[in-house]
Scaffold this motif. Structure first.
Motif, PDB file in Angstrom:
ATOM      1  N   MET A   1     -13.455  -3.220  34.643  1.00  0.00           N
ATOM      2  CA  MET A   1     -13.133  -3.462  33.242  1.00  0.00           C
ATOM      3  C   MET A   1     -12.981  -4.955  32.996  1.00  0.00           C
ATOM      4  SD  MET A   1     -10.072  -1.872  30.861  1.00  0.00           S
ATOM      5  CE  MET A   1     -10.877  -0.285  30.650  1.00  0.00           C
ATOM      6  N   THR A   2     -13.698  -5.483  32.003  1.00  0.00           N
ATOM      7  CA  THR A   2     -13.628  -6.894  31.638  1.00  0.00           C
ATOM      8  C   THR A   2     -12.550  -7.091  30.574  1.00  0.00           C
ATOM      9  OG1 THR A   2     -15.995  -7.125  32.055  1.00  0.00           O
ATOM     10  CG2 THR A   2     -14.927  -8.860  30.780  1.00  0.00           C
ATOM     11  N   THR A   3     -11.565  -7.937  30.888  1.00  0.00           N
ATOM     12  CA  THR A   3     -10.440  -8.134  29.972  1.00  0.00           C
ATOM     13  C   THR A   3     -10.465  -9.522  29.373  1.00  0.00           C
ATOM     14  OG1 THR A   3      -9.067  -6.583  31.240  1.00  0.00           O
ATOM     15  CG2 THR A   3      -7.926  -8.084  29.741  1.00  0.00           C
ATOM     16  N   GLU A   4     -10.404  -9.567  28.048  1.00  0.00           N
ATOM     17  CA  GLU A   4     -10.270 -10.816  27.296  1.00  0.00           C
ATOM     18  C   GLU A   4      -9.317 -10.562  26.139  1.00  0.00           C
ATOM     19  OE1 GLU A   4     -14.019 -12.247  25.952  1.00  0.00           O
ATOM     20  OE2 GLU A   4     -14.989 -12.078  27.915  1.00  0.00           O
ATOM     21  N   ALA A   5      -8.539 -11.570  25.799  1.00  0.00           N
ATOM     22  CA  ALA A   5      -7.598 -11.486  24.661  1.00  0.00           C
ATOM     23  C   ALA A   5      -6.673 -10.278  24.772  1.00  0.00           C
ATOM     24  CB  ALA A   5      -8.367 -11.444  23.336  1.00  0.00           C
ATOM     25  N   GLY A   6      -6.369  -9.887  25.997  1.00  0.00           N
ATOM     26  CA  GLY A   6      -5.460  -8.769  26.192  1.00  0.00           C
ATOM     27  C   GLY A   6      -6.067  -7.410  25.936  1.00  0.00           C
ATOM     28  N   VAL A   7      -7.403  -7.338  25.919  1.00  0.00           N
ATOM     29  CA  VAL A   7      -8.092  -6.062  25.709  1.00  0.00           C
ATOM     30  C   VAL A   7      -9.205  -5.928  26.736  1.00  0.00           C
ATOM     31  CG1 VAL A   7      -9.473  -4.666  24.120  1.00  0.00           C
ATOM     32  CG2 VAL A   7      -7.595  -6.063  23.239  1.00  0.00           C
ATOM     33  N   GLY A   8      -9.177  -4.841  27.502  1.00  0.00           N
ATOM     34  CA  GLY A   8     -10.213  -4.578  28.479  1.00  0.00           C
ATOM     35  C   GLY A   8     -11.258  -3.639  27.920  1.00  0.00           C
ATOM     36  N   LEU A   9     -12.521  -3.879  28.250  1.00  0.00           N
ATOM     37  CA  LEU A   9     -13.616  -3.016  27.837  1.00  0.00           C
ATOM     38  C   LEU A   9     -14.381  -2.558  29.070  1.00  0.00           C
ATOM     39  CD1 LEU A   9     -15.051  -5.022  24.790  1.00  0.00           C
ATOM     40  CD2 LEU A   9     -13.369  -3.166  24.757  1.00  0.00           C
ATOM     41  N   ASP A  10     -14.710  -1.267  29.089  1.00  0.00           N
ATOM     42  CA  ASP A  10     -15.417  -0.726  30.236  1.00  0.00           C
ATOM     43  C   ASP A  10     -16.343   0.396  29.783  1.00  0.00           C
ATOM     44  OD1 ASP A  10     -15.866  -0.390  33.140  1.00  0.00           O
ATOM     45  OD2 ASP A  10     -14.920   1.560  32.817  1.00  0.00           O
ATOM     46  N   ARG A  11     -17.575   0.376  30.277  1.00  0.00           N
ATOM     47  CA  ARG A  11     -18.536   1.443  30.028  1.00  0.00           C
ATOM     48  C   ARG A  11     -18.605   2.326  31.264  1.00  0.00           C
ATOM     49  NH1 ARG A  11     -22.604   0.710  26.066  1.00  0.00           N
ATOM     50  NH2 ARG A  11     -23.512   2.583  26.974  1.00  0.00           N
ATOM     51  N   ASP A  12     -18.377   3.603  31.066  1.00  0.00           N
ATOM     52  CA  ASP A  12     -18.460   4.576  32.153  1.00  0.00           C
ATOM     53  C   ASP A  12     -19.381   5.692  31.692  1.00  0.00           C
ATOM     54  OD1 ASP A  12     -18.122   6.233  34.298  1.00  0.00           O
ATOM     55  OD2 ASP A  12     -16.050   6.796  33.835  1.00  0.00           O
ATOM     56  N   GLY A  13     -20.685   5.538  31.957  1.00  0.00           N
ATOM     57  CA  GLY A  13     -21.650   6.491  31.437  1.00  0.00           C
ATOM     58  C   GLY A  13     -21.665   6.412  29.918  1.00  0.00           C
ATOM     59  N   GLY A  14     -21.417   7.524  29.262  1.00  0.00           N
ATOM     60  CA  GLY A  14     -21.400   7.563  27.811  1.00  0.00           C
ATOM     61  C   GLY A  14     -20.035   7.330  27.210  1.00  0.00           C
ATOM     62  N   VAL A  15     -19.092   6.865  28.013  1.00  0.00           N
ATOM     63  CA  VAL A  15     -17.715   6.667  27.547  1.00  0.00           C
ATOM     64  C   VAL A  15     -17.405   5.177  27.468  1.00  0.00           C
ATOM     65  CG1 VAL A  15     -15.276   7.126  27.994  1.00  0.00           C
ATOM     66  CG2 VAL A  15     -17.007   8.846  28.597  1.00  0.00           C
ATOM     67  N   LEU A  16     -16.946   4.728  26.309  1.00  0.00           N
ATOM     68  CA  LEU A  16     -16.429   3.375  26.155  1.00  0.00           C
ATOM     69  C   LEU A  16     -14.912   3.440  26.236  1.00  0.00           C
ATOM     70  CD1 LEU A  16     -16.580   0.345  25.422  1.00  0.00           C
ATOM     71  CD2 LEU A  16     -16.522   1.043  23.007  1.00  0.00           C
ATOM     72  N   ARG A  17     -14.353   2.687  27.173  1.00  0.00           N
ATOM     73  CA  ARG A  17     -12.895   2.634  27.325  1.00  0.00           C
ATOM     74  C   ARG A  17     -12.386   1.289  26.822  1.00  0.00           C
ATOM     75  NH1 ARG A  17     -10.726   6.735  30.039  1.00  0.00           N
ATOM     76  NH2 ARG A  17     -12.176   8.143  31.124  1.00  0.00           N
ATOM     77  N   ILE A  18     -11.468   1.362  25.886  1.00  0.00           N
ATOM     78  CA  ILE A  18     -10.810   0.178  25.337  1.00  0.00           C
ATOM     79  C   ILE A  18      -9.379   0.188  25.841  1.00  0.00           C
ATOM     80  CG2 ILE A  18     -10.100  -1.018  23.232  1.00  0.00           C
ATOM     81  CD1 ILE A  18     -12.426   0.384  21.794  1.00  0.00           C
ATOM     82  N   GLY A  19      -9.045  -0.767  26.694  1.00  0.00           N
ATOM     83  CA  GLY A  19      -7.726  -0.786  27.310  1.00  0.00           C
ATOM     84  C   GLY A  19      -6.844  -1.897  26.770  1.00  0.00           C
ATOM     85  N   LEU A  20      -5.739  -1.545  26.152  1.00  0.00           N
ATOM     86  CA  LEU A  20      -4.772  -2.540  25.671  1.00  0.00           C
ATOM     87  C   LEU A  20      -4.016  -3.074  26.881  1.00  0.00           C
ATOM     88  CD1 LEU A  20      -3.404  -0.601  22.550  1.00  0.00           C
ATOM     89  CD2 LEU A  20      -5.554  -1.868  22.837  1.00  0.00           C
ATOM     90  N   ASP A  21      -4.093  -4.380  27.103  1.00  0.00           N
ATOM     91  CA  ASP A  21      -3.616  -4.939  28.366  1.00  0.00           C
ATOM     92  C   ASP A  21      -2.777  -6.201  28.155  1.00  0.00           C
ATOM     93  OD1 ASP A  21      -3.228  -5.377  31.026  1.00  0.00           O
ATOM     94  OD2 ASP A  21      -5.325  -5.795  31.526  1.00  0.00           O
ATOM     95  N   ARG A  22      -1.677  -6.031  27.437  1.00  0.00           N
ATOM     96  CA  ARG A  22      -0.683  -7.100  27.290  1.00  0.00           C
ATOM     97  C   ARG A  22       0.703  -6.495  27.563  1.00  0.00           C
ATOM     98  NH1 ARG A  22      -0.356  -9.860  21.884  1.00  0.00           N
ATOM     99  NH2 ARG A  22       0.398 -11.657  23.037  1.00  0.00           N
ATOM    100  N   PRO A  23       0.921  -5.975  28.753  1.00  0.00           N
ATOM    101  CA  PRO A  23       2.191  -5.270  29.009  1.00  0.00           C
ATOM    102  C   PRO A  23       3.421  -6.136  28.808  1.00  0.00           C
ATOM    103  CG  PRO A  23       0.986  -5.708  31.056  1.00  0.00           C
ATOM    104  CD  PRO A  23       0.050  -6.001  29.933  1.00  0.00           C
ATOM    105  N   GLU A  24       3.278  -7.469  28.977  1.00  0.00           N
ATOM    106  CA  GLU A  24       4.422  -8.355  28.781  1.00  0.00           C
ATOM    107  C   GLU A  24       4.848  -8.407  27.319  1.00  0.00           C
ATOM    108  OE1 GLU A  24       0.803 -10.752  27.920  1.00  0.00           O
ATOM    109  OE2 GLU A  24       1.398  -9.264  29.420  1.00  0.00           O
TER     110      GLU A  24
END
Length: 266
Positions: A1-24
């Motif tokens: 997953m590539t993370t920029e601006a606290g948001v990760g994006l990942d392609r897994d087949g036909g699924v786009l995953r948007i990961g919120l990644d600013r736990p602090e």
């Protein structure tokens, strides 16, 4: 997953995953994070290889809302009057609108707190699966300002005016289990089962007839604002389109052969 601006994006087949990644920051969304999600959704809207969008989070909380601290200190100067209404239309409001309009099923996976904009992300998603211990909260009036990100449109349609006022005017907090009981979200599960329940749902949606799913989503959302005749007219156009898809032909063959359909999303 590539993370920029606290948001990760990942392609897994036909699924786009948007990961919120600013736990602090309890995954609060600043302007850069919102722009990244908006861009990902705009790209997804025209990506024929995608079949599902998932919004999830890293850390103990889903999303604590918009990052007002970052918004009001950007550039070191106080924003001039009118800046909130100008930027909100292109940021939080654009984000919620895209979730409801993209012709792909959107799944939100909620653990911990979903507050403010985070709550609206869960409301706008087509299917929100939450941990029973998660917390849903509209903190606006307890902080002295009015709701945004579609709260006043989404909540009354999901739970009625009385309960919508209870959530917004009184700031009542709901657990994931209560949110499911009220009909605010699709499902609440024991905390330990959240990931497996989300995987099962995403797999089901990823094997569905994607064109028909997307157009049905559009019909339901638009139908809230239309009369019966106009809604049925929209249905006729959608039926014309879906009846010409490969998935429609596969559905007919599978029915004739008495087997589960193998949809390709086309």
């Amino acid at each position: 997953m590539t993370t920029e601006a606290g948001v990760g994006l990942d392609r897994d087949g036909g699924v786009l995953r948007i990961g919120l990644d600013r736990p602090e920051r309890r995954n609060a969304l600043d302007a850069a994070a919102v722009r990244r999600i908006v861009g990902a959704l705009e790209d997804a809207a025209t990506d024929d290889a995608l079949r599902v969008v998932v919004i999830e989070s890293r850390g103990p909380d889903f999303c604590s809302g918009a990052d007002w601290v970052a918004s009001n200190t950007a550039g070191g100067a106080r924003p001039r009057p009118g800046s909130v209404q100008r930027r909100t239309a292109l940021q939080a409001h654009r984000l919620i609108q895209l979730i409801t309009e993209v012709q792909l099923p959107v799944v939100a996976v909620v653990r911990g707190h979903a507050a403010g904009l985070g709550f609206q992300l869960a409301l706008a998603a087509d299917f929100t699966v939450a941990a029973e211990s998660s917390r849903f909260w509209e903190p606006f009036l307890t902080r002295g300002f009015s709701p945004d990100s579609g709260a006043t449109w989404l909540l009354p349609r999901l739970v009625g005016i009385a309960r919508a006022k209870e959530l917004m005017l009184l700031g009542r907090r709901l657990s994931g289990a209560q949110a499911a009981e009220w009909g605010l979200i699709y499902r609440a599960v024991p905390d330990a089962e959240l990931d497996s329940a989300a995987v099962e749902l995403v797999e089901t949606l990823g094997q569905a007839a994607t064109v028909a799913v997307g157009l049905t989503k559009r019909l339901v959302n638009r139908g809230l604002e239309l009369g019966l005749a106009e809604a049925m007219q929209d249905e006729a156009f959608a039926l014309e389109l879906t009846s010409r898809t490969a998935d429609f032909r596969e559905g007919l063959v599978a029915f004739r052969e008495r087997r589960p359909p193998d949809f390709g999303g086309r």
